[in-house]
Design a protein around this motif. Structure first.
Motif, short mmCIF file in Angstrom:
data_model
loop_
_atom_site.label_atom_id
_atom_site.label_comp_id
_atom_site.label_asym_id
_atom_site.label_seq_id
_atom_site.Cartn_x
_atom_site.Cartn_y
_atom_site.Cartn_z
N LEU A 277 -63.24 67.80 -12.35
CA LEU A 277 -63.97 67.95 -11.10
C LEU A 277 -63.08 67.51 -9.95
O LEU A 277 -62.33 66.53 -10.07
CB LEU A 277 -65.25 67.10 -11.09
N VAL A 278 -63.15 68.24 -8.84
CA VAL A 278 -62.39 67.89 -7.64
C VAL A 278 -63.38 67.77 -6.48
O VAL A 278 -64.12 68.72 -6.20
CB VAL A 278 -61.32 68.95 -7.31
N LEU A 279 -63.39 66.62 -5.82
CA LEU A 279 -64.35 66.32 -4.76
C LEU A 279 -63.61 66.02 -3.47
O LEU A 279 -62.77 65.12 -3.41
CB LEU A 279 -65.22 65.12 -5.15
N SER A 280 -63.93 66.75 -2.42
CA SER A 280 -63.24 66.57 -1.14
C SER A 280 -63.84 65.42 -0.35
O SER A 280 -64.93 64.92 -0.64
CB SER A 280 -63.32 67.85 -0.31
N PHE B 196 -61.18 63.98 -9.61
CA PHE B 196 -60.19 63.71 -8.57
C PHE B 196 -60.93 63.73 -7.23
O PHE B 196 -61.53 64.75 -6.87
CB PHE B 196 -59.08 64.75 -8.60
N GLY B 197 -60.89 62.61 -6.50
CA GLY B 197 -61.67 62.54 -5.27
C GLY B 197 -60.94 61.85 -4.14
O GLY B 197 -60.11 60.96 -4.35
N THR B 198 -61.26 62.29 -2.93
CA THR B 198 -60.72 61.68 -1.72
C THR B 198 -61.87 61.26 -0.82
O THR B 198 -62.83 62.01 -0.66
CB THR B 198 -59.81 62.67 -0.97
N SER B 199 -61.76 60.08 -0.24
CA SER B 199 -62.71 59.59 0.76
C SER B 199 -64.13 59.58 0.19
O SER B 199 -64.40 58.84 -0.75
CB SER B 199 -62.60 60.44 2.04
#
Length: 381
Positions: free
Chosen positions: A11-14, A44-47
């Motif tokens: 999973l990729v989360l902005s 994988f996540g940012t902010s």
């Protein structure tokens, strides 16, 4: 750490502030109901994606939703008094204390994360003066598998510390801030994991409100009573010029210009991330098509079986030896959810912040759920 499931989905989360966090609750809710959830091995996540990814990996979506529904603007960033702005930035970073109070000790939570079958990787921006000049300079990635819990906890807070709003956070020996500046949508990390066979991503399509000059107008009107004082008169002139610049579509002041630059940087790096992934996929597909075309030409042009087999072998050896700036050994499919905002939105503010209503939050959760449902159905998942 292993639970017997085959883990091959990432999973990729902005990032994207409160709107991203709320919509990602709906995204994760829908995925939790799907057959893909037991296969998730990486987030994988940012902010905002760093915090929601943490809670998802621990299967604490109910806690996350309660936290989000109760969240107020001042629980994340509280405006400083005007006299403190030059030294401490626009806001006091209140989110760490809010998390501690409502979700529990973040270090202990990060320690629990090490036992999860899902690895979490969060991205932050390195603000150290010796960050380096290499390809990965200024970009920090922290994994729940390798980072100590104390460091992982601070990395999550740093990833969400919106630069220019609040001061950075110390993570180990690094000085780190909002990961959105370098990698707001960390899609590339998922492609780099050889075990990943499917990527499911959420990227917020933000809608930024324009700066208003109403505060400047109010200040000018108050000061006009003292307009005979030379310094005040000069300041009033500056305020009028700022209003005129805004009327022409120009930045009214330095904060407006920095906000515009920040938005461009974050949006641009997100679009480049997706474009790079798309171009890699297209290159892999075209390369495979080229190989097949050459095989067909050999079958048609070379009649001797021994020579044909030798030609095929040489072609395969040449393709295998070729080195391209993309992973050419496999194609990784992706289910991409674009989080477009509808009527509901938690608008970011400066000093006069509008309340975030529960109705708007529930609307965003429902929208994130519905958008994800549509993409999953379209992909046959």
């Amino acid at each position: 750490m292993s639970d017997g499931h085959k883990r091959d989905v990432a999973l990729v989360l902005s990032g994207g502030g409160a709107n991203a966090a709320v919509m990602e609750v709906g995204f994760l809710r829908r995925l939790r109901e799907s057959e893909l959830w037991p296969r998730v091995g990486w987030i994988f996540g940012t902010s905002a994606g760093a915090l929601t990814g943490l809670m998802a990996a621990l299967d604490r979506l109910d806690d996350l939703e309660r936290f989000i529904l109760a969240l107020r603007p001042e629980d994340t960033f509280r405006p400083h008094r005007l006299w403190r702005l030059p030294l401490l930035g626009l806001y006091d970073y209140t989110l760490p204390a809010t998390i501690e109070e409502r979700l529990g000790n973040l270090v202990e939570t990060a320690a629990d994360l090490r036992e999860s079958p899902i690895e979490v990787v969060v991205i932050a921006t390195d603000l150290g003066i010796e960050a380096g000049t290499g390809e990965e300079s200024y970009e920090l990635a922290y994994s729940s598998r390798t980072s100590p819990p104390e460091e992982m906890a601070q990395a999550i807070l740093a990833s969400a510390a919106v630069n220019a709003f609040v001061l950075p956070v110390r993570v180990g020996d690094r000085i780190a801030s909002d990961g959105g500046w370098v990698r707001n949508f960390p899609l590339g990390y998922a492609y780099e994991r050889p075990e990943v066979e499917l990527i499911v991503s959420f990227r917020l399509m933000p809608r930024y409100p324009a700066f208003t000059t109403l505060p400047l107008q109010a200040m000018r009107r108050r000061l006009e009573r003292l307009g005979r004082v030379p310094p005040v008169r000069a300041f009033i002139t500056e305020l009028k010029e700022a209003e005129e610049r805004s009327g022409r579509g120009e930045p009214a002041h330095l904060a407006d210009m920095l906000a515009r630059l920040g938005r461009i940087a974050i949006l641009r790096n997100s679009m480049l991330e997706e474009r790079t992934a798309r171009e890699k996929d297209e290159s892999i597909t075209e390369l495979d098509s080229l190989r097949n075309d050459i095989h067909r030409l050999i079958e048609t042009a070379v009649h001797d079986p021994v020579e044909r087999a030798a030609a095929v072998r040489e072609v395969e050896e040449r393709f295998a030896a070729a080195r391209f700036p993309f992973r050419h050994d496999r194609h990784v499919p992706r289910i991409a959810v674009l989080g477009s905002l509808g009527d509901d939105s938690l608008e970011p503010g400066l000093r006069a912040q509008k309340p975030w209503t529960e109705e708007a939050k529930r609307g965003l959760i429902a929208r994130g759920y519905a958008l994800t449902d549509a993409e999953l159905r379209a992909a046959g998942a």
